[in-house]
Design a protein around this motif. Structure first.
Motif, PDB file in Angstrom:
ATOM      1  N   PRO A  86      51.209  35.610  43.625  1.00 18.78           N
ATOM      2  CA  PRO A  86      51.703  36.916  43.160  1.00 18.78           C
ATOM      3  C   PRO A  86      51.669  37.041  41.644  1.00 18.78           C
ATOM      4  O   PRO A  86      51.354  38.095  41.109  1.00 18.78           O
ATOM      5  N   GLN A  87      52.018  35.944  40.923  1.00 19.90           N
ATOM      6  CA  GLN A  87      52.013  35.991  39.459  1.00 19.90           C
ATOM      7  C   GLN A  87      50.607  36.218  38.935  1.00 19.90           C
ATOM      8  O   GLN A  87      50.386  37.037  38.031  1.00 19.90           O
ATOM      9  N   ALA A  88      49.615  35.506  39.513  1.00 16.97           N
ATOM     10  CA  ALA A  88      48.233  35.668  39.062  1.00 16.97           C
ATOM     11  C   ALA A  88      47.712  37.067  39.365  1.00 16.97           C
ATOM     12  O   ALA A  88      46.987  37.656  38.565  1.00 16.97           O
ATOM     13  N   VAL A  89      48.084  37.621  40.514  1.00 19.44           N
ATOM     14  CA  VAL A  89      47.660  38.985  40.862  1.00 19.44           C
ATOM     15  C   VAL A  89      48.231  39.985  39.861  1.00 19.44           C
ATOM     16  O   VAL A  89      47.541  40.906  39.404  1.00 19.44           O
ATOM     17  N   ASP A  94      47.333  47.739  45.311  1.00 20.43           N
ATOM     18  CA  ASP A  94      48.515  48.569  45.072  1.00 20.43           C
ATOM     19  C   ASP A  94      48.726  48.842  43.583  1.00 20.43           C
ATOM     20  O   ASP A  94      49.355  49.844  43.218  1.00 20.43           O
ATOM     21  N   ARG A  95      48.205  47.968  42.710  1.00 20.56           N
ATOM     22  CA  ARG A  95      48.435  48.112  41.274  1.00 20.56           C
ATOM     23  C   ARG A  95      47.281  48.810  40.553  1.00 20.56           C
ATOM     24  O   ARG A  95      47.381  49.072  39.356  1.00 20.56           O
ATOM     25  N   LEU A  96      46.197  49.063  41.265  1.00 19.00           N
ATOM     26  CA  LEU A  96      45.027  49.693  40.651  1.00 19.00           C
ATOM     27  C   LEU A  96      44.904  51.146  41.096  1.00 19.00           C
ATOM     28  O   LEU A  96      45.468  51.539  42.121  1.00 19.00           O
ATOM     29  N   TRP A 102      45.572  42.900  33.201  1.00 21.27           N
ATOM     30  CA  TRP A 102      44.410  42.661  32.356  1.00 21.27           C
ATOM     31  C   TRP A 102      43.300  43.687  32.633  1.00 21.27           C
ATOM     32  O   TRP A 102      42.652  44.179  31.725  1.00 21.27           O
ATOM     33  N   LEU A 103      43.122  44.044  33.911  1.00 25.71           N
ATOM     34  CA  LEU A 103      42.106  45.050  34.243  1.00 25.71           C
ATOM     35  C   LEU A 103      42.457  46.411  33.660  1.00 25.71           C
ATOM     36  O   LEU A 103      41.577  47.163  33.243  1.00 25.71           O
ATOM     37  N   LEU A 104      43.750  46.734  33.617  1.00 25.54           N
ATOM     38  CA  LEU A 104      44.191  48.050  33.147  1.00 25.54           C
ATOM     39  C   LEU A 104      44.381  48.101  31.632  1.00 25.54           C
ATOM     40  O   LEU A 104      44.712  49.164  31.100  1.00 25.54           O
TER      41      LEU A 104
END
Length: 409
Positions: free
Chosen positions: A40-43, A102-104, A49-51
């Protein structure tokens, strides 16, 4: 430090997510190899980082299909050919890939063995087509998806681009570009200028154009391969269609053979001479023939629901049956059974007899209220035979056997 402590430190290093720009060690760039993102931390760090708007390198995220230990897309080959022009991450399909989705932004997720290149900047967040998803639904599709991602990266990050200062990432802080004699604020401004500085080097532009040509050629080869596959599939479909037509032809031929066999069996089911010798009275003989046809044609499971309706043999029926030529008596008997049981055979054209040929002409009705009906015994010519009969409620009176153009009730 003992061996156990060294192993523990090594395990901690493997577990620690390394998300973001390359680290600097001893003044030389150390390229980050494809990294697995599963915790979960790496995700969370990868999503941030992508955003990140200040991210200065494209990022490739490759998903590992459910139930598989390795990705179909060749991450090692990408890393070898791309060098440090982009970062590469692996993520298993499942909880990790759904958490990242869910975060993108919508339609920018990656899962199921596919891979996606996330360009720098924020345009791809508004237009997912700028971050195309490269599918690999099986191991055989891995090389094609790998080639597509390679072209995507080389198109966005041409070779020989001068180094630029990398911003800080969620996982690590990279040493800033320092210039002697600059204050903190001046140094930050210099770093920003370095990020947005695009040199106009002819060699770099030529290299970029060469990469674009290479990408076009790859796309051409890919389209050619897809065209060949489509033609192969079309050929298979056409072959299957021909086989189905041949099969249908055989089935239709077999159906006709069975119909002939059934007709022959029915013809043999009534002993020779029965029509002439069973009864002296012609009316009783016809009733006997009709009963045998009913027994033969109506299944035992339907006899209770399809009995012979009460009927009367009209004074002109048997004479017309005996004098008219070209009509098989057994065929007349079968049609009479259909009329009396309500059985509907195709092509009988059952309808009420009209007083004339007008479209709104009324039906022929007797003084007792019975209506004259007409049903086909034969078809295809003006001399084709018809059966006329009167119906009043459920009762039937057989009237005459006539030719097609005879409209006399």
């Amino acid at each position: 430090m003992n061996q156990a402590q060294q192993l523990a430190d090594r395990a901690e290093e493997v577990r620690r997510p390394r998300i973001g720009p390359d680290a600097l060690a001893g003044g030389e760039r150390v390229r980050v190899h494809p990294q697995l993102v599963s915790s979960p931390q790496a995700v969370e760090l990868l999503a941030e980082w992508l955003l990140a708007p200040a991210r200065s390198k494209p990022v490739i995220v490759i998903s590992i299909a459910s139930g598989h230990a390795e990705a179909w897309i060749d991450a090692s080959r990408l890393a070898a050919e791309i060098g440090d022009r982009a970062e590469i991450y692996l993520i298993p399909t499942g909880k990790a890939s759904w958490a990242l989705a869910d975060r993108l932004p919508a339609r920018t997720e990656v899962y199921g063995g596919a891979g996606r290149l996330y360009p720098v900047g924020t345009d791809w967040m508004l237009d997912p087509c700028r971050a195309p998803l490269r599918f690999a639904w099986a191991a055989t599709g891995g090389p094609r998806a790998t080639d597509a991602l390679l072209d995507d990266v080389l198109t966005l990050a041409p070779v020989d681009r001068p180094e630029r200062t990398q911003p800080s990432s969620p996982a690590q802080v990279v040493a800033s570009v320092t210039q002697p004699g600059l204050t903190g604020s001046d140094q930050a401004a210099a770093s920003t200028d370095a990020v947005h500085e695009f040199p106009t080097d002819p060699a770099a532009e030529l290299s970029k154009l060469q990469l674009l040509v290479r990408a076009v050629r790859r796309e051409k080869d890919l389209l050619g391969t897809r065209l060949e596959e489509t033609e192969t599939e079309l050929t298979a479909v056409e072959a299957d269609r021909d086989r189905q037509r041949e099969r249908c032809g055989k089935v239709d031929q077999r159906r006709r053979e069975l119909e002939k066999e059934l007709k022959a069996v029915r013809a043999r089911s009534v002993p020779d001479g029965l029509d002439q010798d069973a009864f002296c009275d012609p009316g009783e003989q016809f009733r006997h023939d009709a009963y045998l046809a009913w027994v033969r044609r109506i299944p035992k499971s339907e006899k209770a629901t399809r009995p012979l309706a009460p009927y009367v043999i009209g004074p002109d029926f048997l004479p017309s049956l005996n004098t008219i030529e070209g009509m098989d008596r057994a065929k007349v008997v079968d049609v009479v059974v259909e009329v009396l049981t309500g059985f509907r055979s195709p092509g009988r054209d059952l309808h009420q007899l009209r007083v004339d040929s007008g479209g709104n002409s009324r039906a022929v009705v007797r003084a007792d209220g019975a209506v004259c009906w007409r049903v086909a015994l034969q078809k295809g010519s003006p001399a084709a035979r018809r059966l006329h009969f009167w119906r009043s409620g459920q009762a039937v009176e057989l009237s005459r056997v006539v030719v097609h153009d005879d409209m006399t009730p």
